[in-house]
Scaffold this motif. Structure first.
Motif, mmCIF file in Angstrom:
data_model
loop_
_atom_site.group_PDB
_atom_site.id
_atom_site.type_symbol
_atom_site.label_atom_id
_atom_site.label_comp_id
_atom_site.label_asym_id
_atom_site.label_seq_id
_atom_site.Cartn_x
_atom_site.Cartn_y
_atom_site.Cartn_z
ATOM 1 N N GLU A 20 0.811 -1.219 0.000
ATOM 2 C CA GLU A 20 0.000 0.000 0.000
ATOM 3 C C GLU A 20 0.844 1.267 0.000
ATOM 4 O OE1 GLU A 20 -3.313 2.292 2.829
ATOM 5 O OE2 GLU A 20 -2.642 0.263 3.341
ATOM 6 N N LEU A 21 1.914 1.286 0.806
ATOM 7 C CA LEU A 21 2.679 2.507 1.012
ATOM 8 C C LEU A 21 4.058 2.487 0.370
ATOM 9 C CD1 LEU A 21 1.852 2.953 4.810
ATOM 10 C CD2 LEU A 21 0.767 4.123 2.884
ATOM 11 N N GLY A 22 4.583 1.295 0.095
ATOM 12 C CA GLY A 22 5.951 1.182 -0.389
ATOM 13 C C GLY A 22 6.909 0.903 0.761
ATOM 14 N N TYR A 23 7.938 0.144 0.490
ATOM 15 C CA TYR A 23 8.886 -0.294 1.519
ATOM 16 C C TYR A 23 9.488 0.877 2.290
ATOM 17 C CZ TYR A 23 13.110 -2.437 3.500
ATOM 18 O OH TYR A 23 14.112 -2.853 4.335
ATOM 19 N N GLU A 24 9.913 1.912 1.583
ATOM 20 C CA GLU A 24 10.630 3.018 2.221
ATOM 21 C C GLU A 24 9.758 3.790 3.204
ATOM 22 O OE1 GLU A 24 13.711 3.804 2.235
ATOM 23 O OE2 GLU A 24 14.361 2.257 0.844
ATOM 24 N N ARG A 25 8.452 3.817 2.999
ATOM 25 C CA ARG A 25 7.566 4.627 3.843
ATOM 26 C C ARG A 25 7.058 3.855 5.071
ATOM 27 N NH1 ARG A 25 2.941 6.875 0.163
ATOM 28 N NH2 ARG A 25 2.372 7.894 2.130
ATOM 29 N N VAL A 26 7.455 2.602 5.193
ATOM 30 C CA VAL A 26 6.988 1.776 6.307
ATOM 31 C C VAL A 26 8.126 1.559 7.297
ATOM 32 C CG1 VAL A 26 6.056 -0.480 6.967
ATOM 33 C CG2 VAL A 26 5.305 0.603 4.839
ATOM 34 N N SER A 27 7.837 1.739 8.566
ATOM 35 C CA SER A 27 8.832 1.498 9.619
ATOM 36 C C SER A 27 8.380 0.322 10.478
ATOM 37 C CB SER A 27 8.988 2.738 10.499
ATOM 38 O OG SER A 27 7.792 2.954 11.256
ATOM 39 N N PRO A 102 1.224 -9.706 -4.682
ATOM 40 C CA PRO A 102 2.567 -10.077 -5.148
ATOM 41 C C PRO A 102 3.134 -9.140 -6.212
ATOM 42 C CG PRO A 102 1.232 -12.030 -4.880
ATOM 43 C CD PRO A 102 0.312 -10.866 -4.684
ATOM 44 N N ILE A 103 2.331 -8.753 -7.206
ATOM 45 C CA ILE A 103 2.857 -7.864 -8.250
ATOM 46 C C ILE A 103 3.097 -6.470 -7.683
ATOM 47 C CG2 ILE A 103 0.594 -7.166 -9.154
ATOM 48 C CD1 ILE A 103 3.825 -7.758 -11.188
ATOM 49 N N GLN A 104 2.302 -6.056 -6.688
ATOM 50 C CA GLN A 104 2.552 -4.771 -6.038
ATOM 51 C C GLN A 104 3.874 -4.807 -5.278
ATOM 52 O OE1 GLN A 104 -1.131 -4.680 -3.824
ATOM 53 N NE2 GLN A 104 -2.012 -3.112 -5.159
ATOM 54 N N LEU A 105 4.132 -5.915 -4.614
ATOM 55 C CA LEU A 105 5.383 -6.073 -3.877
ATOM 56 C C LEU A 105 6.571 -6.071 -4.828
ATOM 57 C CD1 LEU A 105 6.493 -6.639 -0.956
ATOM 58 C CD2 LEU A 105 6.512 -9.055 -1.603
ATOM 59 N N ILE A 106 6.432 -6.779 -5.948
ATOM 60 C CA ILE A 106 7.505 -6.836 -6.940
ATOM 61 C C ILE A 106 7.753 -5.458 -7.544
ATOM 62 C CG2 ILE A 106 8.121 -7.732 -9.223
ATOM 63 C CD1 ILE A 106 6.656 -10.338 -8.394
ATOM 64 N N ALA A 107 6.660 -4.745 -7.880
ATOM 65 C CA ALA A 107 6.806 -3.411 -8.469
ATOM 66 C C ALA A 107 7.518 -2.466 -7.516
ATOM 67 C CB ALA A 107 5.433 -2.855 -8.843
ATOM 68 N N ASP A 108 7.180 -2.564 -6.227
ATOM 69 C CA ASP A 108 7.850 -1.719 -5.238
ATOM 70 C C ASP A 108 9.323 -2.095 -5.114
ATOM 71 O OD1 ASP A 108 7.784 0.299 -3.048
ATOM 72 O OD2 ASP A 108 8.287 -1.441 -1.821
ATOM 73 N N ALA A 109 9.621 -3.391 -5.214
ATOM 74 C CA ALA A 109 11.017 -3.841 -5.125
ATOM 75 C C ALA A 109 11.856 -3.248 -6.251
ATOM 76 C CB ALA A 109 11.087 -5.363 -5.161
ATOM 77 N N MET A 110 11.237 -3.054 -7.421
ATOM 78 C CA MET A 110 11.974 -2.486 -8.546
ATOM 79 C C MET A 110 12.463 -1.067 -8.245
ATOM 80 S SD MET A 110 11.891 -4.955 -10.772
ATOM 81 C CE MET A 110 11.708 -6.211 -9.515
ATOM 82 N N ARG A 111 11.805 -0.418 -7.277
ATOM 83 C CA ARG A 111 12.173 0.960 -6.943
ATOM 84 C C ARG A 111 13.166 1.037 -5.788
ATOM 85 N NH1 ARG A 111 6.473 1.428 -7.825
ATOM 86 N NH2 ARG A 111 6.053 1.231 -5.594
ATOM 87 N N GLN A 112 13.541 -0.121 -5.247
ATOM 88 C CA GLN A 112 14.400 -0.144 -4.069
ATOM 89 C C GLN A 112 15.856 -0.432 -4.438
ATOM 90 O OE1 GLN A 112 12.818 1.067 -1.613
ATOM 91 N NE2 GLN A 112 10.832 0.803 -2.607
ATOM 92 N N GLU A 113 16.587 -0.902 -3.448
ATOM 93 C CA GLU A 113 18.003 -1.204 -3.653
ATOM 94 C C GLU A 113 18.173 -2.284 -4.723
ATOM 95 O OE1 GLU A 113 20.405 0.388 -2.133
ATOM 96 O OE2 GLU A 113 19.070 1.577 -0.862
ATOM 97 N N ASN A 114 19.330 -2.308 -5.348
ATOM 98 C CA ASN A 114 19.601 -3.289 -6.396
ATOM 99 C C ASN A 114 19.432 -4.718 -5.912
ATOM 100 O OD1 ASN A 114 20.117 -1.438 -8.386
ATOM 101 N ND2 ASN A 114 22.307 -1.351 -7.990
ATOM 102 N N GLU A 115 19.739 -4.961 -4.632
ATOM 103 C CA GLU A 115 19.629 -6.326 -4.112
ATOM 104 C C GLU A 115 18.181 -6.797 -4.135
ATOM 105 O OE1 GLU A 115 19.866 -6.413 0.456
ATOM 106 O OE2 GLU A 115 20.981 -4.619 -0.107
ATOM 107 N N PHE A 116 17.212 -5.908 -3.933
ATOM 108 C CA PHE A 116 15.809 -6.277 -4.005
ATOM 109 C C PHE A 116 15.442 -6.615 -5.445
ATOM 110 C CE2 PHE A 116 13.905 -4.012 -0.020
ATOM 111 C CZ PHE A 116 14.750 -4.765 0.779
ATOM 112 N N PHE A 117 15.896 -5.779 -6.368
ATOM 113 C CA PHE A 117 15.621 -6.005 -7.781
ATOM 114 C C PHE A 117 16.190 -7.345 -8.221
ATOM 115 C CE2 PHE A 117 17.108 -5.646 -12.196
ATOM 116 C CZ PHE A 117 15.896 -5.446 -12.835
#
Length: 229
Positions: A20-27, A102-117
């Motif tokens: 919903e919010l993206g990895y970076e916005r969640v603590s 799952p596709i939302q999680l994958i899409a968010d991963a594409m915007r994160q660190e290279n290791e997530f991608f």
């Protein structure tokens, strides 16, 4: 609450928030508040937010591997390779459209660190191995029109992402025909199905024509939940 139930609750809440919010916005504190468990308990079970993400992704990988094997096992052994690839492609897309996280999680991963991608594009895992064997079987019998599975996978991801992340535009596309979201999703899926059916020269009798995409989603149990997220 038992330790395993607590871990499952934390992963479920974290996955919903990441999508919903993206990895970076969640603590971890955000997850703690929504899950109703202490910050220290989350640290005890996972150590860090990054480790929660990897744990969620590990379960997703395991589930998708099991789901893909189930799809292929459901087809009779003598099913031609082109029909197997068609059924695999269109039924997998139906699953990803219906279960969007799952596709939302994958899409968010594409915007994160290279290791997530990199984690999501592993080309040497068991899932890739199973699918590549199917592609090899197809290419042997269709050497004049060999399949590039990477391109087909990219098409599937684009259609899945569109359905998951651009629902207002998707509904607007068919607003004059229907106001029903399920009907719009079938029309969206049918665009991909038509391309794949033409690509693999699928006879009309072998094509799928669902009234709703849920009809194409199989029930496959996994270790975390009945569905991956």
């Amino acid at each position: 609450m038992a330790a395993e139930e607590t871990k499952n609750l934390i992963m479920t809440v974290a996955a919903e928030m990441f999508c919903e919010l993206g990895y970076e916005r969640v603590s971890i504190r955000n997850i703690s508040e929504k899950a109703g468990v202490s910050h220290s308990l989350i640290r005890h079970h996972f150590g860090s937010k990054e480790k929660i993400w990897y744990c969620i992704s590990d379960h997703l990988h395991a589930y998708m591997q099991k789901y893909i094997l189930h799809l292929l096992d459901e087809l009779p052994e003598n099913t031609p390779a082109n029909v197997k690839l068609y059924r695999f492609s269109v039924e997998m897309l139906a699953h990803i459209i219906v279960i969007r996280q799952p596709i939302q999680l994958i899409a968010d991963a594409m915007r994160q660190e290279n290791e997530f991608f990199d984690y999501f594009i592993d080309s040497h895992g068991e899932i890739e191995s199973v699918v590549n064997k199917l592609v090899d079987a197809y290419n042997v019998s269709h050497s004049e029109t060999p399949l590039n599975m990477v391109e087909l996978k990219w098409q599937m991801m684009m259609y899945a992402h569109g359905a998951a992340c651009m629902l207002p535009m998707l509904k607007a596309t068919w607003a004059e025909e229907t106001q029903d979201l399920d009907a719009c999703l079938v029309k969206h899926w049918s665009m991909f199905e038509n391309q794949v059916a033409c690509r693999f020269d699928i006879a009309a009798a072998d094509r799928l024509t669902p009234s709703k995409l849920e009809d194409l989603v199989h029930k496959v149990e996994c270790g975390w939940k009945e569905t991956p997220l």
